[in-house]
Motif scaffolding. Structure first.
Motif, mmCIF file in Angstrom:
data_model
loop_
_atom_site.group_PDB
_atom_site.id
_atom_site.type_symbol
_atom_site.label_atom_id
_atom_site.label_comp_id
_atom_site.label_asym_id
_atom_site.label_seq_id
_atom_site.Cartn_x
_atom_site.Cartn_y
_atom_site.Cartn_z
ATOM 1 N N VAL A 235 0.836 -1.204 0.000
ATOM 2 C CA VAL A 235 0.000 0.000 0.000
ATOM 3 C C VAL A 235 0.872 1.256 0.000
ATOM 4 O O VAL A 235 0.613 2.221 -0.731
ATOM 5 C CB VAL A 235 -0.947 -0.006 1.215
ATOM 6 N N LEU A 236 1.914 1.258 0.822
ATOM 7 C CA LEU A 236 2.797 2.424 0.882
ATOM 8 C C LEU A 236 3.516 2.645 -0.451
ATOM 9 O O LEU A 236 3.679 3.794 -0.895
ATOM 10 C CB LEU A 236 3.818 2.240 2.010
ATOM 11 N N LEU A 237 3.933 1.568 -1.089
ATOM 12 C CA LEU A 237 4.576 1.695 -2.402
ATOM 13 C C LEU A 237 3.618 2.278 -3.432
ATOM 14 O O LEU A 237 4.000 3.117 -4.262
ATOM 15 C CB LEU A 237 5.087 0.328 -2.873
ATOM 16 N N ALA A 238 2.350 1.846 -3.376
ATOM 17 C CA ALA A 238 1.358 2.353 -4.323
ATOM 18 C C ALA A 238 1.156 3.860 -4.144
ATOM 19 O O ALA A 238 1.044 4.606 -5.123
ATOM 20 C CB ALA A 238 0.031 1.607 -4.131
ATOM 21 N N TYR A 239 1.124 4.310 -2.912
ATOM 22 C CA TYR A 239 1.014 5.751 -2.668
ATOM 23 C C TYR A 239 2.258 6.482 -3.170
ATOM 24 O O TYR A 239 2.169 7.606 -3.686
ATOM 25 C CB TYR A 239 0.828 6.022 -1.173
ATOM 26 N N TRP A 240 3.407 5.867 -2.986
ATOM 27 C CA TRP A 240 4.653 6.482 -3.437
ATOM 28 C C TRP A 240 4.687 6.615 -4.962
ATOM 29 O O TRP A 240 5.129 7.621 -5.516
ATOM 30 C CB TRP A 240 5.830 5.651 -2.938
ATOM 31 N N PHE A 241 4.188 5.588 -5.646
ATOM 32 C CA PHE A 241 4.186 5.600 -7.108
ATOM 33 C C PHE A 241 3.111 6.522 -7.679
ATOM 34 O O PHE A 241 3.362 7.265 -8.634
ATOM 35 C CB PHE A 241 3.972 4.183 -7.646
ATOM 36 N N PHE A 242 1.918 6.472 -7.119
ATOM 37 C CA PHE A 242 0.767 7.124 -7.759
ATOM 38 C C PHE A 242 0.025 8.136 -6.883
ATOM 39 O O PHE A 242 -0.924 8.760 -7.350
ATOM 40 C CB PHE A 242 -0.228 6.055 -8.229
ATOM 41 N N GLY A 243 0.434 8.271 -5.630
ATOM 42 C CA GLY A 243 -0.235 9.232 -4.763
ATOM 43 C C GLY A 243 0.175 10.656 -5.081
ATOM 44 O O GLY A 243 1.016 10.916 -5.953
ATOM 45 N N LYS A 244 -0.428 11.611 -4.373
ATOM 46 C CA LYS A 244 -0.126 13.025 -4.584
ATOM 47 C C LYS A 244 0.004 13.724 -3.241
ATOM 48 O O LYS A 244 -0.506 13.258 -2.233
ATOM 49 C CB LYS A 244 -1.227 13.691 -5.405
ATOM 50 N N GLY A 245 0.686 14.843 -3.273
ATOM 51 C CA GLY A 245 0.769 15.670 -2.082
ATOM 52 C C GLY A 245 1.477 14.974 -0.934
ATOM 53 O O GLY A 245 2.404 14.191 -1.115
ATOM 54 N N MET A 246 0.984 15.257 0.284
ATOM 55 C CA MET A 246 1.631 14.739 1.481
ATOM 56 C C MET A 246 1.542 13.220 1.549
ATOM 57 O O MET A 246 2.428 12.561 2.089
ATOM 58 C CB MET A 246 0.972 15.357 2.718
ATOM 59 N N ALA A 247 0.455 12.660 1.013
ATOM 60 C CA ALA A 247 0.304 11.204 1.028
ATOM 61 C C ALA A 247 1.460 10.534 0.293
ATOM 62 O O ALA A 247 1.916 9.469 0.687
ATOM 63 C CB ALA A 247 -1.021 10.812 0.385
ATOM 64 N N LYS A 248 1.932 11.167 -0.772
ATOM 65 C CA LYS A 248 3.063 10.620 -1.522
ATOM 66 C C LYS A 248 4.386 10.928 -0.822
ATOM 67 O O LYS A 248 5.243 10.056 -0.661
ATOM 68 C CB LYS A 248 3.068 11.207 -2.933
ATOM 69 N N ASP A 249 4.530 12.189 -0.394
ATOM 70 C CA ASP A 249 5.797 12.635 0.168
ATOM 71 C C ASP A 249 6.152 11.946 1.482
ATOM 72 O O ASP A 249 7.328 11.808 1.827
ATOM 73 C CB ASP A 249 5.761 14.149 0.390
ATOM 74 N N SER A 250 5.130 11.523 2.233
ATOM 75 C CA SER A 250 5.386 10.953 3.559
ATOM 76 C C SER A 250 5.671 9.454 3.535
ATOM 77 O O SER A 250 6.058 8.877 4.545
ATOM 78 C CB SER A 250 4.188 11.222 4.479
ATOM 79 N N ALA A 338 -3.692 -1.880 -4.878
ATOM 80 C CA ALA A 338 -3.795 -0.526 -4.334
ATOM 81 C C ALA A 338 -3.532 0.520 -5.408
ATOM 82 O O ALA A 338 -4.180 1.577 -5.432
ATOM 83 C CB ALA A 338 -2.818 -0.353 -3.177
ATOM 84 N N SER A 339 -2.610 0.244 -6.314
ATOM 85 C CA SER A 339 -2.277 1.201 -7.374
ATOM 86 C C SER A 339 -3.477 1.488 -8.259
ATOM 87 O O SER A 339 -3.692 2.638 -8.684
ATOM 88 C CB SER A 339 -1.118 0.670 -8.223
ATOM 89 N N VAL A 340 -4.265 0.469 -8.529
ATOM 90 C CA VAL A 340 -5.452 0.662 -9.364
ATOM 91 C C VAL A 340 -6.413 1.640 -8.713
ATOM 92 O O VAL A 340 -6.895 2.591 -9.343
ATOM 93 C CB VAL A 340 -6.154 -0.692 -9.611
ATOM 94 N N PHE A 341 -6.673 1.433 -7.437
ATOM 95 C CA PHE A 341 -7.620 2.300 -6.736
ATOM 96 C C PHE A 341 -7.080 3.722 -6.595
ATOM 97 O O PHE A 341 -7.826 4.697 -6.689
ATOM 98 C CB PHE A 341 -7.939 1.719 -5.352
ATOM 99 N N ILE A 342 -5.785 3.842 -6.335
ATOM 100 C CA ILE A 342 -5.213 5.174 -6.148
ATOM 101 C C ILE A 342 -5.155 5.936 -7.466
ATOM 102 O O ILE A 342 -5.429 7.140 -7.520
ATOM 103 C CB ILE A 342 -3.809 5.061 -5.521
ATOM 104 N N LYS A 343 -4.839 5.249 -8.556
ATOM 105 C CA LYS A 343 -4.734 5.909 -9.865
ATOM 106 C C LYS A 343 -6.087 6.411 -10.350
ATOM 107 O O LYS A 343 -6.183 7.493 -10.919
ATOM 108 C CB LYS A 343 -4.136 4.946 -10.893
ATOM 109 N N VAL A 344 -7.127 5.616 -10.154
ATOM 110 C CA VAL A 344 -8.434 5.999 -10.699
ATOM 111 C C VAL A 344 -9.173 6.967 -9.781
ATOM 112 O O VAL A 344 -10.216 7.491 -10.152
ATOM 113 C CB VAL A 344 -9.324 4.755 -10.938
#
Length: 632
Positions: A235-250, A338-344
């Motif tokens: 889940v953390l990797l998916a946020y790192w790859f496709f998240g935005k803002g603080m969710a990605k940076d943290s 997780a990447s699918v849900f975060i991307k869409v």
């Protein structure tokens, strides 16, 4: 049943589960060292270990049967009633251990807190009834007798029940394994972890089953069902790859803490931010377990904490490939889903949304800023700050580390920032930072300290508060000399006190307070809406019949100057299950609202019940003026 009622019931259930989970963490986390020692010795010396030694292998048995359950029992009792509760909890736990031939972790988690609770109730019942000079005698005999009675009850009652439950669970799990359905266990384990029941599941259920299996086969998959860091890392990797803002940076820091530190709680808010990601961690968990089952992996002993380092340390010879495959497959599958849900997702992650999710992770109702804080730091130099939580580990350690680094970077190298469990807060602590839901316990444990209450240990404005107060202290001499700076001498005027108001709804009362602030020239009209939104987010009722409605951060620009208004409702205003008789409407320019809140809280804490009753019903505005004007 209405949607609102259903949501409220769901929220209440989640809050109860989180509270229960944190209590269990308070029993387990302080004793992780014992789990590590046991696992280390087991991994080395059992017949399938790295250095088989029949003689030294005997050390591990008493640890799992006696040492760890007794430590759990003591910690559970102490959490309820400090050392006295811990002693009685240990005695009671000995009874449940004696009646079983399996590690009684679950029995200890039951008997420890129960014994502490009963001891506390007994002491409360006989308080002030003991003849002078007999206190020590009564205290010692009551603890001994109650502990002995509970030990017998545990031996003949609780022990057999836990054994029977263990037998049912073992039969059920063996049936699932035989049917090849063990991966389905992730459907329960992964969501339960998010509710902070990971310790209950791992050490209460899976570890005892794993110990029995490991004694027979030299390893057990049960030790890895909950401890596998793969689903969370995915889940953390998916946020790192496709998240935005603080969710990605943290996420980079979160991944290190999760993977190497074994603190799984760090990824829980990322899942709560998007509850659909439960599907990802379940899928990752199921895939990992299936891989583990296929390749025949497992651990010799529990992995405590659940870091990849601990997992590898507990891996027996011949299981390295299987266990690493379990971890990698779980990570990849969880990340992919997780990447699918975060991307869409159409919603961009922001610092605010992550902040809300982290608040929900700690306790679903924790939405809002610092509820009440008192950081006066006057009269002496600040040198000692303590972060305190249930266990004194995990979240409080992270918070302390973060604040310590910030203060050092700001040049305050002389200020010590440490972490501790509530019940073990150092007596020289000047400031204690704790969660708002733990406030009462923290204040009882360290009445000498000032307290900052937060909704999240790592994402908060504690550093800003400390710096603001330190800066204010430098101005104390100037202020005392009559140079008031940007502040008025008092933030309350007699004309801004309203007495004998008729009871209305909470929203109407808050609106009335807002209108009074507008009339006094403290705020613009838009501030009222911010007050109502703040109340919808988190109750501003602070206890003792007092509510302190104030605006949310979004309406700061509508504040003209700092000030308060006081509205008296003799018959009360309902704030949920609480009743407020005094509403103190607050407008704080810049950071003034924090000191206003702190001063009001500290002042009201000094009021006796008679004084409060007078405030609720007085017809003399000067009575309220003297109380609240002196508070600021």
């Amino acid at each position: 049943m209405s949607t609102a009622t259903s949501s409220a019931q769901s929220l209440g259930f989640q809050e109860a589960m989180q509270k229960f989970g944190r209590f269990l963490s308070g029993m387990v986390l302080p004793n992780i060292g014992a789990f590590i020692a046991w696992g280390f010795l087991t991994a080395l010396f059992i017949p399938t270990g790295w250095l088989p030694n029949e003689y030294l292998a005997q050390v591990g048995g008493p640890m799992s049967k006696w040492l760890i359950p007794l430590l759990l029992g003591y910690s559970g009792g102490a959490a309820v009633y400090k050392h006295r509760g811990g002693v009685v909890g240990t005695i009671a736990t000995a009874g449940v251990i004696a009646g079983a031939d399996i590690p009684m972790f679950l029995g200890a988690m039951i008997m420890g807190p129960l014994a502490g609770y009963l001891m506390k109730k007994f002491d409360a019942a006989i308080e002030d009834k003991i003849p002078t000079g007999f206190e020590m005698l009564v205290n010692n005999f009551s603890a001994g007798i109650l502990g002995g009675v509970l030990a017998v009850l545990a031996f003949v009652g609780v022990g057999p029940v836990v054994l029977a439950a263990n037998g049912v669970l073992r039969s059920g799990v063996e049936g699932i394994v035989a049917a090849g359905l063990l991966p389905l266990a992730s459907v329960i384990i992964e969501p339960a972890k998010i509710l902070f029941l990971n310790n209950a599941i791992n050490h209460g259920v899976l570890s005892p089953l794993g110990i029995q299996q490991a004694e027979e086969f030299g390893k057990s998959m049960f030790f890895l069902l909950e401890a596998n860091p793969g689903p969370g890392l995915g889940v953390l990797l998916a946020y790192w790859f496709f998240g935005k803002g603080m969710a990605k940076d943290s996420t980079p820091g979160a991944m290190i803490i999760h993977l190497l530190g074994g603190i799984h709680e760090i990824y829980f808010p990322y899942v709560l931010m998007k509850p659909v990601l439960l599907i990802a961690v379940i899928a990752g968990g199921m895939a990992g377990v299936a891989t583990l089952q296929l390749l025949g992996g497992g651990l010799i002993a529990p992995s405590s904490p659940g870091s990849i380092i601990a997992v590898l340390a507990m891996t027996p010879k011949g299981a390295f490939i299987a266990n690493m495959a379990d971890f990698l497959v779980a990570t990849v599958v969880s990340c992919a889903v997780a990447s699918v849900f975060i991307k869409v997702s159409a919603t961009e992650e922001s610092g605010e949304s992550l902040e809300e999710a982290k608040a929900a992770m700690q306790e679903r109702k924790q939405r809002g800023q610092v509820a009440v804080s008192a950081v006066r730091i006057s009269g002496s130099e600040l040198t000692n700050i303590v972060y305190a939580c249930d266990a004194g580990m995990g979240s409080s350690a992270l918070g302390a580390a973060s604040l310590r680094k910030k203060l050092r970077n700001a040049g305050y190298t002389h200020i010590s920032v440490t972490n501790a469990a509530i019940g073990n807060i150092p007596k020289d602590a000047q400031i204690v930072v704790t969660h708002e839901k733990l406030a009462q316990r923290a204040m009882e444990d360290s009445p000498q300290a000032e307290h900052i209450l937060v909704r999240n240990f790592t994402q908060n404005d504690v550093f800003e508060q400390i710096i603001a107060r330190l800066s204010e202290n430098k101005m104390d001499g100037v202020m005392a000399a009559g140079q008031s700076g940007s502040r008025e001498k008092h933030v309350l005027d007699l004309t801004n006190i309203q007495l004998g108001l008729k009871s209305v709804s909470k929203e109407e009362a808050i609106t009335a307070a807002g209108k009074a602030l507008v009339k006094a020239g403290f705020v613009d009209e838009g501030y009222i809406e911010g007050m109502l939104k703040r109340e919808a987010d988190i109750s501003t009722y602070v206890g003792k019949g007092i509510a302190i409605p104030h605006g949310e951060a979004a309406v700061k620009d509508t504040i003209r100057q700092s000030g308060i208004v006081v509205l008296q409702y003799p018959e009360g205003i309902k704030f949920g299950n609480d009743t407020a008789h005094i509403l103190v409407g607050i407008a704080g320019k810049d950071n003034d609202h924090l000191s206003i809140l702190a001063n009001i809280a500290a002042t009201m804490d000094e009021c006796s019940d008679d004084e409060l009753e007078k405030l609720y019903n007085t017809k003399d505005a000067n009575v309220l003026y003297e109380r609240f004007a002196l508070a600021n």
